[in-house]
Write an enzyme that holds these catalytic residues in place. Structure first.
Site, PDB file in Angstrom:
ATOM      1  N   GLU A 167      78.894  12.884  54.366  1.00  0.00           N
ATOM      2  CA  GLU A 167      79.352  12.564  55.714  1.00  0.00           C
ATOM      3  C   GLU A 167      79.932  11.161  55.858  1.00  0.00           C
ATOM      4  OE1 GLU A 167      76.375  13.737  58.584  1.00  0.00           O
ATOM      5  OE2 GLU A 167      76.754  15.832  58.159  1.00  0.00           O
ATOM      6  N   GLU A 351      76.394  21.997  55.120  1.00  0.00           N
ATOM      7  CA  GLU A 351      75.320  21.927  56.117  1.00  0.00           C
ATOM      8  C   GLU A 351      75.745  22.699  57.351  1.00  0.00           C
ATOM      9  OE1 GLU A 351      73.911  18.036  57.331  1.00  0.00           O
ATOM     10  OE2 GLU A 351      73.860  17.356  55.256  1.00  0.00           O
TER      11      GLU A 351
END
Ligand code: FCB
Length: 440
Positions: A167, A351
């Site tokens: 991320e 995710e």
């Protein structure tokens, strides 16, 4: 129950669950060094109840039982991360105990037939490197590559896949502009530098690992769909800008070797000198890309300083995080990333999941909302595959309840319930739903 079965997905499609080191391991164990999340949590007002990851789920000692839970549900892969501060407590010097832990963890996955999917950096920067400016310091590219070499020198031969960064947006923007994550800065210049350096560090680590013969290297990008608050041109611009600095910036850098015009216009003065010259490294070829997806944001313009916008509440059903449930965004991102950036490159959902105020009643956690969330997002995944997106796997967040960063232990994302007093694990109904679907 899910309305999907394993047999509805292409042959060889991987199902996995994801976690990260600081959120589950117990940072106090095994000689790990101080990490910037320890410092952030120790500063009042940053984290709910000032909780930290000192004990977390004590996965450091209970990893075998946790991997048994993954295996028993029928998952194929485990997405885990390697703590920089555990492997190199001062950021530069190797802690043999840290390497030994990931070596044991790797073997325990392989013994169970689980594919190890490593992420190098999931946010626990050693405090000693934060002291040197952390992501603001260009030297972090070499530091990350040295860490990659240390950990992958030990376990890289047995990884199914390795991601550099988890991320990019969170590492740079959430942590240096919004200040909601460690190191908690709110500084536009620090942000621009972190945005560029995290990509440079990614590319530098990719090159280092290639040189070592590490296989199947990728990176994990988080995406949040941007919806304009109304039909006005100003709202459209607000959403487009959000989309640019959140979703396009990092994949554009990594796959196209350029930054979106709006971002260069706004942040160009704050980018490090010579940033344009770093793209040959930033665009180091990858074998796959991962997308983390949870929700969308509804953006409205305002008269404040850049980025001149704010998020407003949306009408859809919300999770415990207050995040709207919007599976269409996952589908649309998968189609967009493949068509605009990655082409035939294998993609993974690395995710996806939701927080829910789960309660354990007579040994049962009936998390029906989570089952519905997974079910609708798996449908989005199937729709994207039907459109030809080369999606090769889906990883649920998360295997078990854990340390949800600034929200402490309050927000439960797990398919397995964790009692944070006793550390006892109890599979929830969503875990059973996966188990049934993966067996079909
Ligand atoms: C993602 C993070 C992960 C977890 C989920 C809920 O942004 O990668 O660690 O906190 O959100």
């Amino acid at each position: 129950m899910f309305t999907h079965s394993r047999s509805d997905f292409p042959q060889g499609f991987l199902f996995g669950a994801a976690t990260s080191a600081y959120q589950i391991e117990g940072h106090r164990f095994g000689g790990a060094g101080r990490a910037m999340w320890d410092d952030f949590a120790a500063t009042p007002g940053n984290v709910v109840r000032a909780e930290d990851g000192a004990v977390a789920c004590d996965h450091y000692h209970r990893y075998e039982a946790d991997l048994d839970l993954l295996k028993a549900a029928g998952f194929d892969a485990y997405r885990f991360s390697t703590s920089w501060a555990r492997v190199m407590p001062d950021g530069r010097t190797v802690n043999p105990e840290g390497l030994d832990f990931y070596d044991r963890l790797t073997d325990a996955m392989l013994e169970r037939g689980l594919k190890p999917c490593a992420t190098l950096y999931h946010w626990e920067l050693p405090s000693a490197l934060a002291d040197k400016g952390g992501w603001r310091n260009r030297d972090i590219a070499g530091w990350l590559a040295d860490f990659a070499e240390a950990i992958m020198g030990r376990i890289g031969d047995r990884m199914y896949s390795v991601a550099t960064i988890n991320e990019f947006w969170c590492v740079a923007f959430l942590s240096h502009f919004i200040g909601a994550h460690a190191p908690g800065l709110r500084d536009i210049r620090a942000t621009a530098r972190a945005m560029h350096h995290v990509l440079l560090a990614h590319g530098t680590a990719v090159e280092r690992m290639r040189g070592m013969g590490v296989q199947n290297i990728g990176a994990v990008f988080n995406m949040e769909w941007a919806t304009p608050a109304d039909d006005s041109a100003a709202a459209a611009e607000a959403a487009a800008l959000y989309d640019d600095y959140y979703n396009h910036f990092y994949v554009s850098g990594a796959f196209k070797g350029q930054y979106p015009d709006r971002i260069v216009a706004a942040l160009g003065d704050h980018l490090p000198d010579g940033w344009q010259d770093d793209f040959p490294t930033i665009t180091a070829p990858l074998d796959w890309a991962g997308i983390n997806y949870y929700t969308r944001s509804i953006m409205a313009p305002n008269d404040g300083p850049w980025p001149h916008h704010h998020a407003v509440e949306g009408p859809l059903e919300k999770t415990q995080m207050g995040w709207e449930v919007y599976p269409q965004g996952l589908h649309d991102f998968l189609v967009r990333i493949a068509s605009e950036y990655t082409g035939d490159l294998p993609l993974y959902v690395t995710e996806n999941g939701m927080a829910n105020a789960d309660t354990l009643v007579n040994g049962v956690v009936q998390d029906d909302a989570r089952i519905a969330y997974f079910n609708s997002h798996l449908q989005a995944v199937r729709d994207a595959i039907a459109k030809g997106v080369p999606l090769k796997g889906y990883m649920a967040w998360s295997l078990m309840d854990n340390y949800e960063w600034a929200l402490g232990y309050e927000k439960r994302f797990g398919m397995v319930h964790v009692d944070f007093e006793t550390l006892e694990r109890t599979p929830k109904a969503s875990w059973h739903a996966f188990k049934a679907a993966l067996a079909r």
